[in-house]
Design an enzyme around this catalytic site. Structure first.
Site, short mmCIF file in Angstrom:
data_model
loop_
_atom_site.label_atom_id
_atom_site.label_comp_id
_atom_site.label_asym_id
_atom_site.label_seq_id
_atom_site.Cartn_x
_atom_site.Cartn_y
_atom_site.Cartn_z
N SER A 683 0.84 -1.19 0.00
CA SER A 683 0.00 0.00 0.00
C SER A 683 0.88 1.26 0.00
CB SER A 683 -0.95 -0.04 1.20
OG SER A 683 -1.97 0.92 1.07
N ASP A 756 -9.04 -4.46 -6.11
CA ASP A 756 -8.63 -3.61 -4.98
C ASP A 756 -9.71 -2.55 -4.73
OD1 ASP A 756 -7.40 -1.93 -3.15
OD2 ASP A 756 -5.45 -2.05 -4.12
N HIS A 790 -7.45 -5.37 -1.71
CA HIS A 790 -6.23 -4.67 -1.31
C HIS A 790 -5.24 -5.61 -0.63
CE1 HIS A 790 -3.93 -1.08 -0.62
NE2 HIS A 790 -3.89 -1.27 0.69
#
Length: 818
Positions: A683, A756, A790
């Site tokens: 991330s 995501d 994610h």
């Protein structure tokens, strides 16, 4: 390479002019080394849920990972949420597989609860009476609600009654079930009866999809899964609409009101009213359902002639949450809830600055209350200098604790207000930087009162606090008590240095004695287990005996290391070394990190985490590289320090300096080879990784998972960045690694879930980054994981990610050609 399910006609591919492309396109899921597979496949120890009175425990069995078939179920992406149409609830990629409950008085005897065939355990909630718990089970037919009641520590049925199915068509799209104040009735939302078939999209469009705006500023963050057309709106309404119901433990159902999109339903402490929030049209194609218009209503229960409802009142009509400044809030009522300790009083927050954090205002928020019968104007309780972030309650309903956030200083303050004396000076119970971990006094221990509402646990004038206990030696969890009259704090217990044990609950307490607490104890080689610890004589008894799920990794070595950045800012990391490490051997090194923002160097230097916690490996952890001969500087601090408005002006310089310091430390300790160093992150850590490869030559390769690389695609801020792109173009350009892709001359592995849903990290970010690096002649590999979000959940995706990381670093770092 190790492949699972790979089939191809090699001769034909070699003859093809596009051989390389076809080979990559047809690869199946890869497997890492078998030793890693065994580690990742190991089921974790059960999770534990304690009853509110601490007389019962539920052990919840958890699987290591779902299969790709579970993750690949049909999913609807609507209004910022992901819906499982079969379950009529949120799309989940992880379920539990069973539960056992037992009495704390006899922890050796328990009862296994059998789930329906094919059922998957989703949620569990205790009645505040502690004699029943409810749980939801997802099946192919929908979501069922079950309960176990009659729990008692003595009598003919000490282990309760048989499970009872309360409902077979639970609707959990916009929220779950809760207990009524009697502790014997569940307040639930059901799929409406006879709602008909799912809306079918028209094959012929009725016209274009149009959005328009005229002069209204609406600096919205970038969200995923938004509504995009009338059919999406119809689907959202179909699955989000529910019927409110009361269900007793015998399964008797009482319907309340009519079906609608209810975002929240909460009973008053006296059980006479329901607080109901109803989402209304028009919907938005730019914002999630949380920003949609809604009405806040109070429903009075117990009407005449058997009618379950006596009256309904609208407390507020809240418009669409648009035209809100960056880091601003809605105008009008927000965070409406019941005030614990009062029979039926609503309490909420209102902005006094128009919701704009940049406007000048003596007070930014106020807290107001409105009591039954809800006919008068709300009464103002307190005004707050800064933005309200939380309101909590005590056993004495005249005391109110507010927590407010000072955006300018990134500061948090908690104050106790005496409502019996309006205008009196509140007592400050916390006043610190949000990043000051050493100064954190801990969280106030709360309990559910006799109505099920949360209040502070209190013995006489004393309340209790538990915290992580961050210190220069790492986290040393503690429990304190604090006197509400003098604010004096007394330390009751703290984890001993060299171990890790934290308070997870109170078993008993009294004003005259120290409490008996429940702790969770672990060390690097012993998995977490629960203990009953009496603080009066410092004795403890073990409640659980969970075994090590991965004994093969127990020899791994780890230690907390401290070092300094070139500008003198202290930094830290957890250094891991393989189990078979030989002193003096220089290993290939992986630096894994996630940048965080700080207002000053003092708080940036503070240490968190502990080297004494149980070492575990699961999912997509990078720690599996220890089994392949790597040293790892884990959670290497990458502080970005400065004024909250401008700290990103020096983002690149600061992370490069921190990376240099981490490498130097590992090299100076004699454990790392400076010519074989990689960097990785997930991330925002992936964003950091790409920036480091673009702006320095410290690393030989990188791993970037689920990142965002072009900040012009998140133009209204990201992380703690407060400026819009048009106000800080040079900064957005300067820290967007996509715009510096021509400088990335080290191999980088990009991994991203194709679904995501994290704000800002659209899958397109990795695809465009791959094209940019490839187009400039760089070395890059892009792995897009089907049906993953994610984080990656499916066993096939997880093991493939492990294989990719190991193969990439083996090729470009450990075994790289000079």
């Amino acid at each position: 390479m190790r492949f699972q399910g790979f089939t191809a006609t090699l001769v034909l591919l070699i003859m093809s002019p596009s051989f390389s492309f076809n080979l990559l396109a047809q690869q199946g899921y890869q497997l890492p080394p078998s030793s890693v597979v065994q580690i990742i496949d190991a089921d974790p120890e059960p999770s534990v849920s304690f009853s509110p009175d601490r007389n019962w425990t539920v052990l919840i069995d958890r699987p290591a990972m779902p299969g790709i078939e579970d993750v690949s179920r049909r999913m609807l992406r609507l209004a910022g949420m992901r819906i499982d149409p079969a379950a009529n609830g949120p799309f989940r990629t992880s379920y539990n597989k069973g539960l056992t409950y037992r009495s704390m008085a006899d922890s050796q005897v328990g009862r296994r609860v059998e789930l329906p065939p094919g059922g998957k355990l989703a949620t569990l909630s205790w009645s505040h009476a502690s004699d029943a718990f409810a749980y939801s089970v997802v099946t192919d037919r929908g979501t069922e609600l079950w309960a176990v009641g009659g729990l008692q520590t003595t009598g003919p049925q000490p282990l309760g009654k048989k499970p009872v199915k309360l409902a077979d068509r639970l609707s959990t799209v916009t929220g779950g079930s809760s207990w009524m104040p009697d502790g014997k009735t569940v307040l639930a939302r059901l799929v409406p009866e006879n709602r008909g078939a799912e809306p079918v999209p028209s094959l012929t469009p009725s016209g274009p999809n149009i959005q328009e705006s005229y002069g209204n500023k609406s600096p919205t963050r970038t969200y995923q899964d938004l509504l995009s057309n009338p059919h999406d709106e119809a689907l959202f309404s179909y699955y989000a609409t529910s019927q409110i119901a009361l269900i007793d433990l015998s399964g008797k159902v009482t319907l309340l009101g009519e079906p609608a999109i209810y975002s929240r339903v909460r009973p008053s402490p006296d059980g006479s009213y329901l607080l109901v929030e109803r989402i209304k049209k028009p919907f938005s194609y730019l914002m999630t359902y949380r920003s949609f218009p809604r009405s806040v209503e109070v429903w009075e229960l117990g009407g005449p002639n058997g009618d379950p409802l006596k009256s309904r009142q609208v407390i507020a009509d809240i418009p669409m949450a648009e035209n809100i400044p960056i880091e601003g809030v809605r105008q009008g009522p927000r965070n409406v809830d019941w005030k614990a300790g009062d029979a039926a009083t609503l309490i909420w927050t209102e902005a006094l600055d128009g919701g704009d954090p940049r406007s000048e205002a003596e007070f930014r928020d106020r807290i107001v209350a409105l009591s039954a019968p809800f006919e008068n104007e709300p009464a103002e309780l307190v005004q707050l200098q800064h933005r309200a972030s939380d309101v909590s309650f005590f056993a004495d309903p005249s005391l109110l604790l507010t927590t407010e956030y000072d955006r300018e200083r990134r500061w948090v303050r908690a104050q106790m207000h005496d409502l019996k004396t309006p205008g009196s000076t509140p007592q400050t119970m916390m006043d610190r930087s949000i990043r000051d971990r050493y100064g954190d006094p801990g969280r106030i221990v709360s309990v559910r009162d006799e109505t099920g509402h949360s209040i502070a646990l209190q013995d006489g004038d004393w309340i209790y606090r538990t915290g992580d206990g961050a210190s220069p030696k790492g986290n040393l969890p503690f429990i304190d008590r604090q006197n509400l009259k003098t604010l004096e704090t007394e330390r009751l217990w703290r984890c001993a240095d060299g171990s890790y044990e934290q308070c997870v609950g109170m078993a008993s307490s009294s004003p005259d004695q120290k409490p008996v607490i429940i702790t969770r104890r672990e060390d690097p080689t012993t998995p977490p287990n629960y203990f009953l610890r009496d603080l009066n004589d410092d004795t403890s008894s073990q409640l659980t005996d969970f075994e090590d799920p991965t004994p093969a990794i127990r020899g791994i070595k780890k230690q907390l290391v401290n070092y300094k950045r070139a500008d003198g800012v202290p930094l830290s990391a957890t250094l891991y070394l393989p189990a078979d490490y030989q002193e003096g051997t220089r290993l290939p090194l992986l630096v894994w990190a996630y940048p965080r923002e700080f207002s000053d160097a003092k708080t940036a230097a503070q240490i968190s985490g502990s080297p004494h916690r149980f070492t575990r490996m699961g999912g997509i952890t990078h720690l599996t590289l220890l089994t392949q001969g790597y040293a790892i500087m884990d959670s290497a601090t990458m502080p970005v320090i400065g004024d909250p408005e401008t700290m990103n002006d020096t983002f690149v310089e600061q992370i490069v300096a921190a990376a240099q310091a981490a490498i130097d430390k590992a090299v100076d300790m004699g454990v790392a080879d400076r010519d074989r160093v990689a960097v990785g992150g997930h991330s925002y850590g992936a964003f950091m990784t790409a920036n480091l490869l673009a702006h320095c030559d410290l690393f030989q390769a990188g791993i970037a998972r689920s990142g965002a690389y072009n900040r012009t695609l998140t133009p209204f801020g990201f992380q703690s960045e407060r400026r819009a792109f048009w106000d800080a173009k040079d900064i957005y350009f300067g820290i967007s690694p996509f715009l510096h892709a021509n400088k990335i001359n080290e191999p980088i592995l990009l991994i991203h879930g194709e679904n995501d849903n994290n704000s800002g990290t659209f899958p397109m970010q990795s695809k465009r980054m791959y094209q940019a690096i490839k187009g400039n002649g760089g070395s890059v590999r892009l792995v897009m994981l089907p049906n993953e979000s994610h984080g990656y959940r499916a066993r096939e995706s997880v093991l493939h990610t492990q294989s990719e990381m190991i193969d990439w670093l083996d090729k470009h770092v450990k075994n790289r050609a000079d």
